[in-house]
Each structure stands twice: as C-alpha cells, then as structure tokens.
Design an enzyme around this catalytic site. Sequence first.
Site, mmCIF file in Angstrom:
data_model
loop_
_atom_site.group_PDB
_atom_site.id
_atom_site.type_symbol
_atom_site.label_atom_id
_atom_site.label_comp_id
_atom_site.label_asym_id
_atom_site.label_seq_id
_atom_site.Cartn_x
_atom_site.Cartn_y
_atom_site.Cartn_z
ATOM 1 N N LYS A 181 -13.467 25.328 13.868
ATOM 2 C CA LYS A 181 -12.022 25.193 14.135
ATOM 3 C C LYS A 181 -11.297 24.575 12.947
ATOM 4 O O LYS A 181 -10.642 23.535 13.049
ATOM 5 C CB LYS A 181 -11.771 24.404 15.407
ATOM 6 C CG LYS A 181 -12.248 25.151 16.634
ATOM 7 C CD LYS A 181 -11.627 24.654 17.923
ATOM 8 C CE LYS A 181 -12.233 25.370 19.104
ATOM 9 N NZ LYS A 181 -13.679 25.069 19.271
ATOM 10 N N GLY A 208 -14.605 27.251 34.831
ATOM 11 C CA GLY A 208 -13.970 27.910 35.983
ATOM 12 C C GLY A 208 -13.654 29.383 35.845
ATOM 13 O O GLY A 208 -13.341 30.043 36.835
HETATM 14 O O1 O7M Z 1 -19.141 27.208 28.542
HETATM 15 P P1 O7M Z 1 -18.795 25.836 28.043
HETATM 16 O O2 O7M Z 1 -17.561 25.295 28.658
HETATM 17 O O3 O7M Z 1 -19.949 24.894 28.094
HETATM 18 O O4 O7M Z 1 -18.532 25.982 26.471
HETATM 19 C C1 O7M Z 1 -17.375 26.545 25.952
HETATM 20 C C2 O7M Z 1 -17.470 26.603 24.458
HETATM 21 O O5 O7M Z 1 -16.279 27.199 23.965
HETATM 22 C C3 O7M Z 1 -17.583 25.244 23.780
HETATM 23 O O6 O7M Z 1 -18.365 25.406 22.619
HETATM 24 C C4 O7M Z 1 -16.157 24.918 23.408
HETATM 25 O O7 O7M Z 1 -16.088 24.094 22.271
HETATM 26 C C5 O7M Z 1 -15.583 26.303 23.112
HETATM 27 N N1 O7M Z 1 -14.130 26.472 23.341
HETATM 28 C C6 O7M Z 1 -13.552 26.080 24.506
HETATM 29 O O8 O7M Z 1 -14.225 25.668 25.456
HETATM 30 N N2 O7M Z 1 -12.184 26.157 24.627
HETATM 31 C C7 O7M Z 1 -11.379 26.649 23.674
HETATM 32 O O9 O7M Z 1 -10.186 26.720 23.854
HETATM 33 C C8 O7M Z 1 -11.969 27.125 22.498
HETATM 34 C C9 O7M Z 1 -13.347 27.104 22.380
HETATM 35 C C10 O7M Z 1 -13.911 27.839 21.312
HETATM 36 O O10 O7M Z 1 -14.981 28.380 21.309
HETATM 37 O O11 O7M Z 1 -13.138 28.034 20.271
HETATM 38 C C11 O7M Z 1 -13.570 28.888 19.291
#
Ligand code: O7M
Length: 224
Positions: free
Chosen positions: A73, A181
């Site tokens: 990011k 969710g």
């Molecule tokens: O399935 P999870 O919730 O355990 O993981 C989600 C992954 O997506 C985790 O690595 C987060 O850092 C990433 N992510 C988000 O959850 N929300 C966002 O808005 C953006 C990301 C992301 O991957 O951005 C590239």
Amino acid sequence: FAYLLYTHNKYTTMESKIIFALDVYDYNTAMELARTVGEKVFAIKINWPVILENGIKIVRDLSKYANIICDFKLADIDNTVSMITTKVKEYGGYGIISHSFTGLNSLKAVVKSAGNMKVFSVVSMSQESYLDNITEELIKISREAGVYGLVAPGNRPYYLKKVKELSEGLKIISPGVGAQGGDIVNAMLLGSDYVIIGRSIYNSLDPLGTLEGFSSSINNKLNK
Ligand code: O7M
C-alpha cells in the site's frame, strides 16, 4: 487451450479466482501454507506481517509456490515508492499494491519502476474510509497512471458496483470476503475478477479444504 491457462498462472493448469492473503509472521508457517495452497490460488498476497518478520527475501522463497503480490500500500513521494517497487521486482514479485490518493506523479513512478510486474491501486477499502469521498477521482488517477488493476471491497456492494462501472479494461481484486463479512459469489457477481481471502483460510483447521470450498461455491453458482 491448456497452454493458455498454463501461461496465465505458471504454477497451475487451473484458473483460480482466489488470492490468498498470507498474513502470518512465522517463516515456516508461511512456507507451509504457501506449499499447501499455492497451486490452487491465482496468487498469494503478502503484507507487512510477513515482511517485518522475514525481510524481502521471503518473496523469492514464496515464489516457488505461487505468484506473489506485495501489498505494501505504497503512499509516498515518487522516489521512495520507486525504490520500494524496484526491490520487489528484484526479488521476483508478480505484483505490487499502491495507494492512489498520493496522486498521479507517485502512482506513475510505481508503474514505471514495476516494469512487467502488475500494479494494483487501492480506490476503495473494505472498511469505511476517507477514500469513499474520492473514489471516482482515484479511479481516474489510476487509469491515467496505467495500473493493471484496482482494489475494491468485496463486502461493500455499493462501492464495488461503483468501481466496476468505472473500471472498464482494469481488473478488480477484492478483499473483505469471509472474515469481514463479504460473500464470495456476491462479490464475483458484482464485478470482482479475483477475491482476496486471508483469515477464513489460514485460521481454518483445513486451509486447503476451506479454499476448495470457496472455489467450488464460485464454480457451482457462477457456471450455471
Ligand atoms: O480475509 P482477511 O480479512 O483476513 O484479509 C483481508 C486482506 O485484505 C488483508 O491482508 C488486508 O490487509 C487486505 N485488505 C483489506 O482487508 N481491506 C482493504 O480495504 C484492502 C486490503 C487489501 O488487500 O488491499 C490491497
């Protein structure tokens, strides 16, 4: 045809719609999860937890098992994001994720340094954020910078739809499915090309089985 799929993901002959978010610290745990699910995912996404503990070299190690997308990011000036992107490329990254709110100049620097790596830019998050006020502008900046794809939430249909409407020609990858969710089938129907799933898989007692469950729910519902 098989050859085309093979080139699509050199690690498997099967096209997968899932990007596995490998958010763990421990080296052996990371490698074991990658070995277990690598062939069955489109890519593995890593973030600061893996990197802070293991350093950038783990990108090369994990690349044995899957395409690796570095979710750093990026949000800094052009020179700094360029330096980071160059390192990811040096260690064999398949893709890199950047913010886009830092503007055209910074995002263009990422795209330029990325070379053949795929660049994805964040235009909307899986939780409410200030980006919600400027998503359209972020898509414009991303397009102009020449990114390959956009990150848009799989658990917030309004925003995913909005991004889809404005994203012609760009891939959409979507976090928020499972632990946050979102439903995988809904996300794909609304326009996600790939869904990003972390905790639901790596916290499961049977990561491979859980992953295959997600994959078959897509195949069952979407191929009808
Ligand atoms: O399935 P999870 O919730 O355990 O993981 C989600 C992954 O997506 C985790 O690595 C987060 O850092 C990433 N992510 C988000 O959850 N929300 C966002 O808005 C953006 C990301 C992301 O991957 O951005 C590239």
